[in-house]
Design a protein around this motif. Structure first.
Motif, PDB file in Angstrom:
ATOM      1  N   PHE A   1       0.870  -1.172   0.000  1.00 27.13           N
ATOM      2  CA  PHE A   1       0.000   0.000   0.000  1.00 27.13           C
ATOM      3  C   PHE A   1       0.908   1.224   0.000  1.00 27.13           C
ATOM      4  CE2 PHE A   1      -2.564  -3.301   1.801  1.00 27.13           C
ATOM      5  CZ  PHE A   1      -3.848  -3.039   1.363  1.00 27.13           C
ATOM      6  N   ILE A   2       0.617   2.186  -0.848  1.00 26.65           N
ATOM      7  CA  ILE A   2       1.406   3.407  -0.912  1.00 26.65           C
ATOM      8  C   ILE A   2       0.461   4.589  -0.754  1.00 26.65           C
ATOM      9  CG2 ILE A   2       3.048   4.777  -2.244  1.00 26.65           C
ATOM     10  CD1 ILE A   2       3.654   2.223  -3.852  1.00 26.65           C
ATOM     11  N   VAL A   3       0.812   5.494   0.146  1.00 25.56           N
ATOM     12  CA  VAL A   3       0.022   6.693   0.391  1.00 25.56           C
ATOM     13  C   VAL A   3       0.734   7.857  -0.290  1.00 25.56           C
ATOM     14  CG1 VAL A   3      -0.981   8.221   2.134  1.00 25.56           C
ATOM     15  CG2 VAL A   3      -0.741   5.766   2.605  1.00 25.56           C
TER      16      VAL A   3
ATOM     17  N   LEU B   1       2.236  14.015  -7.568  1.00 25.67           N
ATOM     18  CA  LEU B   1       1.968  13.068  -6.492  1.00 25.67           C
ATOM     19  C   LEU B   1       3.266  12.864  -5.730  1.00 25.67           C
ATOM     20  CD1 LEU B   1      -0.149  10.167  -8.049  1.00 25.67           C
ATOM     21  CD2 LEU B   1      -0.885  11.817  -6.357  1.00 25.67           C
ATOM     22  N   ASN B   2       3.235  13.059  -4.441  1.00 27.77           N
ATOM     23  CA  ASN B   2       4.408  12.838  -3.602  1.00 27.77           C
ATOM     24  C   ASN B   2       4.134  11.658  -2.686  1.00 27.77           C
ATOM     25  OD1 ASN B   2       5.686  15.191  -4.613  1.00 27.77           O
ATOM     26  ND2 ASN B   2       4.451  16.428  -3.216  1.00 27.77           N
ATOM     27  N   GLU B   3       5.048  10.699  -2.667  1.00 31.17           N
ATOM     28  CA  GLU B   3       4.873   9.539  -1.806  1.00 31.17           C
ATOM     29  C   GLU B   3       5.103   9.945  -0.354  1.00 31.17           C
ATOM     30  OE1 GLU B   3       6.967   5.266  -0.955  1.00 31.17           O
ATOM     31  OE2 GLU B   3       6.824   5.914  -3.046  1.00 31.17           O
ATOM     32  N   LEU B   4       4.126   9.610   0.494  1.00 34.52           N
ATOM     33  CA  LEU B   4       4.230   9.916   1.920  1.00 34.52           C
ATOM     34  C   LEU B   4       4.658   8.710   2.744  1.00 34.52           C
ATOM     35  CD1 LEU B   4       1.011  12.030   2.555  1.00 34.52           C
ATOM     36  CD2 LEU B   4       3.347  12.845   2.354  1.00 34.52           C
ATOM     37  N   LYS B   5       4.073   7.574   2.454  1.00 32.75           N
ATOM     38  CA  LYS B   5       4.299   6.392   3.292  1.00 32.75           C
ATOM     39  C   LYS B   5       4.073   5.143   2.457  1.00 32.75           C
ATOM     40  CE  LYS B   5       4.287   4.679   7.688  1.00 32.75           C
ATOM     41  NZ  LYS B   5       5.499   4.561   8.414  1.00 32.75           N
ATOM     42  N   ARG B   6       4.861   4.128   2.748  1.00 32.17           N
ATOM     43  CA  ARG B   6       4.748   2.841   2.051  1.00 32.17           C
ATOM     44  C   ARG B   6       4.594   1.738   3.101  1.00 32.17           C
ATOM     45  NH1 ARG B   6       6.926   0.757  -3.147  1.00 32.17           N
ATOM     46  NH2 ARG B   6       7.113   2.973  -3.646  1.00 32.17           N
ATOM     47  N   PHE B   7       3.617   0.865   2.880  1.00 30.78           N
ATOM     48  CA  PHE B   7       3.391  -0.290   3.746  1.00 30.78           C
ATOM     49  C   PHE B   7       3.575  -1.529   2.880  1.00 30.78           C
ATOM     50  CE2 PHE B   7       0.867   3.167   5.373  1.00 30.78           C
ATOM     51  CZ  PHE B   7       1.057   3.109   6.737  1.00 30.78           C
ATOM     52  N   SER B   8       4.405  -2.452   3.326  1.00 27.79           N
ATOM     53  CA  SER B   8       4.617  -3.651   2.521  1.00 27.79           C
ATOM     54  C   SER B   8       4.101  -4.881   3.246  1.00 27.79           C
ATOM     55  CB  SER B   8       6.099  -3.811   2.178  1.00 27.79           C
ATOM     56  OG  SER B   8       6.853  -3.994   3.345  1.00 27.79           O
ATOM     57  N   ASN B   9       3.717  -5.858   2.460  1.00 29.15           N
ATOM     58  CA  ASN B   9       3.258  -7.141   2.967  1.00 29.15           C
ATOM     59  C   ASN B   9       3.998  -8.227   2.172  1.00 29.15           C
ATOM     60  OD1 ASN B   9       1.897  -9.343   3.965  1.00 29.15           O
ATOM     61  ND2 ASN B   9       0.020  -8.957   2.831  1.00 29.15           N
ATOM     62  N   PRO B  10       5.233  -8.535   2.548  1.00 25.31           N
ATOM     63  CA  PRO B  10       6.017  -9.502   1.781  1.00 25.31           C
ATOM     64  C   PRO B  10       5.418 -10.900   1.783  1.00 25.31           C
ATOM     65  CG  PRO B  10       7.152  -8.913   3.806  1.00 25.31           C
ATOM     66  CD  PRO B  10       5.955  -8.023   3.702  1.00 25.31           C
TER      67      PRO B  10
ATOM     68  N   SER C   1      -1.714 -12.055   7.488  1.00 24.62           N
ATOM     69  CA  SER C   1      -0.709 -11.047   7.185  1.00 24.62           C
ATOM     70  C   SER C   1      -1.322  -9.844   6.476  1.00 24.62           C
ATOM     71  CB  SER C   1       0.390 -11.667   6.320  1.00 24.62           C
ATOM     72  OG  SER C   1       1.366 -10.727   6.004  1.00 24.62           O
ATOM     73  N   LEU C   2      -2.224 -10.096   5.528  1.00 23.94           N
ATOM     74  CA  LEU C   2      -2.902  -9.009   4.828  1.00 23.94           C
ATOM     75  C   LEU C   2      -3.765  -8.203   5.790  1.00 23.94           C
ATOM     76  CD1 LEU C   2      -3.652  -7.492   2.258  1.00 23.94           C
ATOM     77  CD2 LEU C   2      -5.410  -9.223   1.844  1.00 23.94           C
ATOM     78  N   GLU C   3      -4.465  -8.887   6.672  1.00 27.52           N
ATOM     79  CA  GLU C   3      -5.310  -8.200   7.653  1.00 27.52           C
ATOM     80  C   GLU C   3      -4.471  -7.294   8.559  1.00 27.52           C
ATOM     81  OE1 GLU C   3      -7.549  -9.811  11.475  1.00 27.52           O
ATOM     82  OE2 GLU C   3      -8.470 -10.535   9.616  1.00 27.52           O
ATOM     83  N   THR C   4      -3.296  -7.771   8.952  1.00 30.43           N
ATOM     84  CA  THR C   4      -2.397  -6.981   9.798  1.00 30.43           C
ATOM     85  C   THR C   4      -1.910  -5.741   9.055  1.00 30.43           C
ATOM     86  OG1 THR C   4      -1.701  -8.974  10.948  1.00 30.43           O
ATOM     87  CG2 THR C   4      -0.262  -7.064  11.137  1.00 30.43           C
ATOM     88  N   THR C   5      -1.549  -5.905   7.781  1.00 32.86           N
ATOM     89  CA  THR C   5      -1.073  -4.772   6.987  1.00 32.86           C
ATOM     90  C   THR C   5      -2.183  -3.748   6.775  1.00 32.86           C
ATOM     91  OG1 THR C   5       0.482  -6.232   5.849  1.00 32.86           O
ATOM     92  CG2 THR C   5       0.036  -4.114   4.809  1.00 32.86           C
ATOM     93  N   VAL C   6      -3.379  -4.207   6.447  1.00 36.73           N
ATOM     94  CA  VAL C   6      -4.514  -3.305   6.253  1.00 36.73           C
ATOM     95  C   VAL C   6      -4.814  -2.552   7.543  1.00 36.73           C
ATOM     96  CG1 VAL C   6      -7.015  -3.227   5.805  1.00 36.73           C
ATOM     97  CG2 VAL C   6      -5.535  -4.578   4.328  1.00 36.73           C
ATOM     98  N   LYS C   7      -4.677  -3.228   8.667  1.00 35.36           N
ATOM     99  CA  LYS C   7      -4.911  -2.569   9.957  1.00 35.36           C
ATOM    100  C   LYS C   7      -3.891  -1.461  10.194  1.00 35.36           C
ATOM    101  CE  LYS C   7      -5.699  -3.496  14.807  1.00 35.36           C
ATOM    102  NZ  LYS C   7      -5.807  -4.483  15.859  1.00 35.36           N
ATOM    103  N   ARG C   8      -2.625  -1.701   9.849  1.00 30.66           N
ATOM    104  CA  ARG C   8      -1.585  -0.664   9.999  1.00 30.66           C
ATOM    105  C   ARG C   8      -1.895   0.541   9.119  1.00 30.66           C
ATOM    106  NH1 ARG C   8       3.060  -3.652   8.079  1.00 30.66           N
ATOM    107  NH2 ARG C   8       3.968  -1.599   7.758  1.00 30.66           N
ATOM    108  N   VAL C   9      -2.326   0.292   7.882  1.00 32.44           N
ATOM    109  CA  VAL C   9      -2.682   1.388   6.968  1.00 32.44           C
ATOM    110  C   VAL C   9      -3.856   2.168   7.539  1.00 32.44           C
ATOM    111  CG1 VAL C   9      -3.550   1.960   4.656  1.00 32.44           C
ATOM    112  CG2 VAL C   9      -1.808   0.198   4.917  1.00 32.44           C
TER     113      VAL C   9
ATOM    114  N   LEU D   1     -10.433  -1.908   4.574  1.00 37.15           N
ATOM    115  CA  LEU D   1      -9.844  -0.682   5.090  1.00 37.15           C
ATOM    116  C   LEU D   1     -10.927   0.227   5.660  1.00 37.15           C
ATOM    117  CD1 LEU D   1      -7.148   0.776   5.343  1.00 37.15           C
ATOM    118  CD2 LEU D   1      -7.535   1.763   3.106  1.00 37.15           C
ATOM    119  N   GLN D   2     -12.081   0.260   5.053  1.00 35.59           N
ATOM    120  CA  GLN D   2     -13.154   1.147   5.517  1.00 35.59           C
ATOM    121  C   GLN D   2     -13.788   0.635   6.812  1.00 35.59           C
ATOM    122  OE1 GLN D   2     -15.794   1.637   2.206  1.00 35.59           O
ATOM    123  NE2 GLN D   2     -14.331   2.868   1.060  1.00 35.59           N
ATOM    124  N   THR D   3     -13.665  -0.665   7.104  1.00 33.10           N
ATOM    125  CA  THR D   3     -14.267  -1.183   8.328  1.00 33.10           C
ATOM    126  C   THR D   3     -13.374  -0.996   9.541  1.00 33.10           C
ATOM    127  OG1 THR D   3     -13.389  -3.409   7.913  1.00 33.10           O
ATOM    128  CG2 THR D   3     -15.616  -2.919   7.106  1.00 33.10           C
ATOM    129  N   ILE D   4     -12.142  -0.597   9.312  1.00 37.00           N
ATOM    130  CA  ILE D   4     -11.206  -0.417  10.435  1.00 37.00           C
ATOM    131  C   ILE D   4     -11.425   0.922  11.079  1.00 37.00           C
ATOM    132  CG2 ILE D   4      -8.777  -0.166  11.015  1.00 37.00           C
ATOM    133  CD1 ILE D   4      -8.190  -2.337   9.006  1.00 37.00           C
TER     134      ILE D   4
END
Length: 131
Positions: free
Chosen positions: A28-30, A39-48, A92-100, A128-131
């Motif tokens: 996920f990239i914000v 567009l300027n990248e602010l934050k990157r979240f990875s889920n390897p 793992s995906l759920e954890t990453t989505v929660k961080r985002v 993401l909308q339910t978090i």
């Protein structure tokens, strides 16, 4: 003066702080979009783990149990494997989505953006909308 406000009205729209979140299962990239094109990248979240095989993510085979009822003994009774509640990739995906989601929630509370645009698969934006 009213006519001038009407002319400048569309320009005010472009001065808004718009964040764009682009994501898939692996990242996920914000981005921040303050001008019409930049567009300027602010934050990157990875889920390897999204790119790994499930077999490499688990350390052990699931446990095994006997299929029996209370009137049978265990001899000659077939065994079955226990299954986990959630596969490791989904967790793992759920954890990453929660961080985002937590990052966006904090940024929203600090009024860091005026608009939020989500560009991702429907189920991911729904998570993401339910978090």
């Amino acid at each position: 003066m009213n006519a001038q406000n009407n002319i400048l009205s569309p320009l005010r729209h472009y001065n808004r702080k718009r964040w764009v979140v682009v994501g898939d299962a692996s990242r996920f990239i914000v981005f921040e979009n303050r001008s019409f094109r930049d567009l300027n990248e602010l934050k990157r979240f990875s889920n390897p783990d999204a790119l790994r095989k499930i077999s490499t993510m688990t350390t052990d085979q699931p446990g095994r149990g006997f299929a029996r009822n209370r009137h049978q003994n265990t001899s000659g009774v077939p065994r079955h494997a226990y299954t986990s509640e959630q596969d490791p990739k989904a967790h793992s995906l759920e954890t990453t989505v929660k961080r985002v989601g937590e990052f966006l929630d904090k940024a929203s509370g600090r009024n860091e953006f005026d608009e939020l645009v989500l560009v991702m698969e429907g189920k991911l934006s729904g998570q993401l909308q339910t978090i």
